[in-house]
Design a protein around this motif. Structure first.
Motif, PDB file in Angstrom:
ATOM      1  N   PHE A 186       0.811  -1.215   0.000  1.00 35.06           N
ATOM      2  CA  PHE A 186       0.000   0.000   0.000  1.00 35.06           C
ATOM      3  C   PHE A 186       0.846   1.268   0.000  1.00 35.06           C
ATOM      4  CE2 PHE A 186      -2.258  -3.509   1.907  1.00 35.06           C
ATOM      5  CZ  PHE A 186      -3.443  -3.508   1.205  1.00 35.06           C
ATOM      6  N   LEU A 187       2.157   1.110  -0.198  1.00 37.04           N
ATOM      7  CA  LEU A 187       3.064   2.247  -0.275  1.00 37.04           C
ATOM      8  C   LEU A 187       3.736   2.266  -1.638  1.00 37.04           C
ATOM      9  CD1 LEU A 187       4.715   1.891   3.250  1.00 37.04           C
ATOM     10  CD2 LEU A 187       3.163   3.729   2.529  1.00 37.04           C
ATOM     11  N   ASP A 188       3.992   3.463  -2.157  1.00 36.26           N
ATOM     12  CA  ASP A 188       4.643   3.529  -3.465  1.00 36.26           C
ATOM     13  C   ASP A 188       6.131   3.194  -3.316  1.00 36.26           C
ATOM     14  OD1 ASP A 188       6.289   5.936  -3.026  1.00 36.26           O
ATOM     15  OD2 ASP A 188       4.394   7.036  -3.058  1.00 36.26           O
ATOM     16  N   PRO A 189       6.775   2.774  -4.401  1.00 37.17           N
ATOM     17  CA  PRO A 189       8.172   2.328  -4.328  1.00 37.17           C
ATOM     18  C   PRO A 189       9.123   3.361  -3.739  1.00 37.17           C
ATOM     19  CG  PRO A 189       7.193   1.669  -6.423  1.00 37.17           C
ATOM     20  CD  PRO A 189       6.198   2.559  -5.747  1.00 37.17           C
ATOM     21  N   ALA A 190       8.887   4.641  -3.980  1.00 38.43           N
ATOM     22  CA  ALA A 190       9.775   5.667  -3.449  1.00 38.43           C
ATOM     23  C   ALA A 190       9.755   5.667  -1.924  1.00 38.43           C
ATOM     24  CB  ALA A 190       9.382   7.034  -3.990  1.00 38.43           C
ATOM     25  N   ARG A 191       8.587   5.510  -1.327  1.00 43.54           N
ATOM     26  CA  ARG A 191       8.502   5.482   0.137  1.00 43.54           C
ATOM     27  C   ARG A 191       9.122   4.203   0.690  1.00 43.54           C
ATOM     28  NH1 ARG A 191       5.512   9.697   1.917  1.00 43.54           N
ATOM     29  NH2 ARG A 191       4.008  10.599   0.461  1.00 43.54           N
ATOM     30  N   ILE A 192       8.936   3.097  -0.020  1.00 41.85           N
ATOM     31  CA  ILE A 192       9.552   1.846   0.424  1.00 41.85           C
ATOM     32  C   ILE A 192      11.065   1.991   0.443  1.00 41.85           C
ATOM     33  CG2 ILE A 192       9.873  -0.591  -0.138  1.00 41.85           C
ATOM     34  CD1 ILE A 192       7.057  -0.558  -1.340  1.00 41.85           C
ATOM     35  N   ILE A 195      12.149   3.738   3.579  1.00 45.48           N
ATOM     36  CA  ILE A 195      12.063   2.912   4.786  1.00 45.48           C
ATOM     37  C   ILE A 195      13.115   1.812   4.761  1.00 45.48           C
ATOM     38  CG2 ILE A 195      10.534   1.452   6.175  1.00 45.48           C
ATOM     39  CD1 ILE A 195       8.181   2.841   4.857  1.00 45.48           C
ATOM     40  N   VAL A 196      13.384   1.266   3.580  1.00 49.08           N
ATOM     41  CA  VAL A 196      14.316   0.143   3.437  1.00 49.08           C
ATOM     42  C   VAL A 196      15.419   0.547   2.462  1.00 49.08           C
ATOM     43  CG1 VAL A 196      14.459  -2.358   3.107  1.00 49.08           C
ATOM     44  CG2 VAL A 196      12.264  -1.320   3.655  1.00 49.08           C
ATOM     45  N   PRO A 197      16.406   1.314   2.912  1.00 46.13           N
ATOM     46  CA  PRO A 197      17.452   1.779   1.993  1.00 46.13           C
ATOM     47  C   PRO A 197      18.394   0.681   1.523  1.00 46.13           C
ATOM     48  CG  PRO A 197      17.921   2.474   4.248  1.00 46.13           C
ATOM     49  CD  PRO A 197      16.557   1.883   4.262  1.00 46.13           C
ATOM     50  N   TRP A 242       3.766   3.359   7.504  1.00 48.12           N
ATOM     51  CA  TRP A 242       5.213   3.507   7.681  1.00 48.12           C
ATOM     52  C   TRP A 242       5.639   2.925   9.028  1.00 48.12           C
ATOM     53  CZ3 TRP A 242       8.422   7.175   4.631  1.00 48.12           C
ATOM     54  CH2 TRP A 242       9.735   7.272   5.081  1.00 48.12           C
ATOM     55  N   ALA A 243       4.929   3.302  10.097  1.00 47.71           N
ATOM     56  CA  ALA A 243       5.276   2.822  11.440  1.00 47.71           C
ATOM     57  C   ALA A 243       5.083   1.314  11.556  1.00 47.71           C
ATOM     58  CB  ALA A 243       4.432   3.558  12.481  1.00 47.71           C
ATOM     59  N   LEU A 245       5.132  -0.908   9.137  1.00 44.26           N
ATOM     60  CA  LEU A 245       6.132  -1.601   8.332  1.00 44.26           C
ATOM     61  C   LEU A 245       7.489  -1.596   9.030  1.00 44.26           C
ATOM     62  CD1 LEU A 245       7.077  -3.024   5.802  1.00 44.26           C
ATOM     63  CD2 LEU A 245       7.237  -0.800   4.646  1.00 44.26           C
ATOM     64  N   ALA A 246       7.857  -0.473   9.617  1.00 42.12           N
ATOM     65  CA  ALA A 246       9.140  -0.395  10.319  1.00 42.12           C
ATOM     66  C   ALA A 246       9.196  -1.394  11.471  1.00 42.12           C
ATOM     67  CB  ALA A 246       9.369   1.031  10.822  1.00 42.12           C
ATOM     68  N   ARG A 247       8.111  -1.509  12.244  1.00 43.12           N
ATOM     69  CA  ARG A 247       8.088  -2.462  13.364  1.00 43.12           C
ATOM     70  C   ARG A 247       8.156  -3.901  12.868  1.00 43.12           C
ATOM     71  NH1 ARG A 247       4.249   1.229  15.595  1.00 43.12           N
ATOM     72  NH2 ARG A 247       2.559   0.005  14.701  1.00 43.12           N
ATOM     73  N   THR A 248       7.410  -4.199  11.809  1.00 50.42           N
ATOM     74  CA  THR A 248       7.405  -5.566  11.279  1.00 50.42           C
ATOM     75  C   THR A 248       8.765  -5.944  10.718  1.00 50.42           C
ATOM     76  OG1 THR A 248       5.060  -5.282  10.749  1.00 50.42           O
ATOM     77  CG2 THR A 248       6.182  -7.146   9.744  1.00 50.42           C
ATOM     78  N   LEU A 249       9.439  -4.989  10.092  1.00 50.68           N
ATOM     79  CA  LEU A 249      10.777  -5.250   9.561  1.00 50.68           C
ATOM     80  C   LEU A 249      11.778  -5.545  10.678  1.00 50.68           C
ATOM     81  CD1 LEU A 249      11.002  -2.633   6.680  1.00 50.68           C
ATOM     82  CD2 LEU A 249      11.110  -5.122   6.448  1.00 50.68           C
ATOM     83  N   GLU A 250      11.603  -4.924  11.836  1.00 53.90           N
ATOM     84  CA  GLU A 250      12.478  -5.229  12.963  1.00 53.90           C
ATOM     85  C   GLU A 250      12.391  -6.716  13.312  1.00 53.90           C
ATOM     86  OE1 GLU A 250      11.842  -2.842  16.380  1.00 53.90           O
ATOM     87  OE2 GLU A 250      12.012  -0.939  15.303  1.00 53.90           O
ATOM     88  N   ASP A 251      11.184  -7.232  13.372  1.00 50.63           N
ATOM     89  CA  ASP A 251      10.993  -8.658  13.652  1.00 50.63           C
ATOM     90  C   ASP A 251      11.583  -9.510  12.544  1.00 50.63           C
ATOM     91  OD1 ASP A 251       9.644  -8.320  16.075  1.00 50.63           O
ATOM     92  OD2 ASP A 251       7.713  -8.057  15.072  1.00 50.63           O
ATOM     93  N   ALA A 252      11.331  -9.122  11.294  1.00 48.09           N
ATOM     94  CA  ALA A 252      11.817  -9.906  10.161  1.00 48.09           C
ATOM     95  C   ALA A 252      13.341  -9.982  10.163  1.00 48.09           C
ATOM     96  CB  ALA A 252      11.309  -9.287   8.855  1.00 48.09           C
TER      97      ALA A 252
END
Length: 293
Positions: A186-192, A195-197, A242-243, A245-252
């Motif tokens: 649900f986020l466009d590629p630029a925002r992704i 968040i995930v550089p 954004w928030a 996704l950031a939390r879920t990525l921490e777990d991942a």
């Protein structure tokens, strides 16, 4: 009922098309029933996707009048029929939908590439029966504050559809990377990218990013419109995604780091990376608890 991701070894299960036939449903009816959590699915361990166990089909069949009841729960209507269900003029129904009083469960594009929103008839009846909505449904004019919102162009139909679709994608996600992929849809590629550089992490995340629910040819005007509906455009909605996704990525990252070339592995033990701030209920247990909620 939530979509479980646990199945017994050697348990007989069916692909969606076969399961739909076993239940006497059209594929579109079956898909919506799964989407809404009325039919439980399990992962297809043979190559992705979802399956329905024989025990789940038997459970549904033991319910008296299950097919008619299930069909009524997944019956969808457009604006005109929805207005009739709620006993309001079509114009008022559209205004209620724009204000978020009723939320669409599906959409499609007509031959003029106009968006046709579809609603659950069962939900519309519940909204109409709620005495708290009487003023909105029966007043001669829309209340002034709400009328101002409509005049300002407020339209929550796409956002409310995204919220429903996000719940479905998260319900069938089988792990933190899959959950992160569902949120990134649900986020466009630029925002992704913001968040995930890290390019390896981002590439791994995008493997689990579902596409829009559209049958349109890739790159076509209809596909672009569907993608626009899928992408969050409200600042508050984007901030929440954004928030999350950031939390879920921490777990991942903690549970299953993204693959990368050997030369790009994490720093050696002599130069450990700074630990993330301690948070309660992390790891797989924390992820499972949040997912169950």
């Amino acid at each position: 009922m939530s979509g479980s991701t646990i199945t017994k070894p050697h348990q007989l299960s069916y692909a969606p098309s076969r399961a739909a036939r076993e239940l006497g449903l059209k594929r579109s009816e079956f898909d919506l029933a799964v989407h809404l959590g009325h039919i439980e699915t399990v992962p297809d361990e043979g190559g992705g996707g979802r399956r329905v166990t024989r025990s789940e089909i038997n459970r549904l069949r033991t319910e008296e009048g299950f097919r008619e009841a299930l069909l009524e729960r997944v019956r969808v209507v457009g604006t005109s029929e929805g207005a009739a269900v709620m006993n309001v003029p079509s114009g008022r129904f559209t205004r209620l939908a724009r204000l978020g009083v009723v939320a669409p469960v599906r959409f499609h594009l007509n031959r003029y590439r106009a968006v046709v929103w579809l609603y659950l008839a069962e939900e519309l009846r519940q909204v109409a029966a709620d005495e708290g909505n009487s003023a909105l449904l029966n007043a001669r004019r829309t209340p002034e504050g709400l009328r101002d919102l409509l005049d300002a162009g407020v339209d929550l139909r796409a956002r409310n559809w995204r919220a429903r679709h996000r719940k479905f994608l998260l319900r069938v996600a089988d792990g933190p990377w899959e959950s992160a992929g569902a949120l990134s849809a649900f986020l466009d590629p630029a925002r992704i990218a913001e968040i995930v550089p890290d390019p390896y992490e981002r590439s791994h995340l995008l493997r689990f990013r579902p596409g829009p629910p559209s049958q349109s040819a890739q790159g076509s005007p209809a596909a672009h419109l569907t993608e626009r509906i899928m992408t969050a455009d409200d600042p508050d909605e984007i901030s929440r995604l954004w928030a999350d996704l950031a939390r879920t990525l921490e777990d991942a990252r903690r549970l299953r780091p993204a693959p990368r070339p050997a030369a790009e592995q994490a720093p050696p033990a002599s130069e450990p990376a700074s630990p993330a701030p301690e948070r309660p209920a992390r790891g797989m247990l924390g992820w499972l608890r949040r997912r169950s909620v």
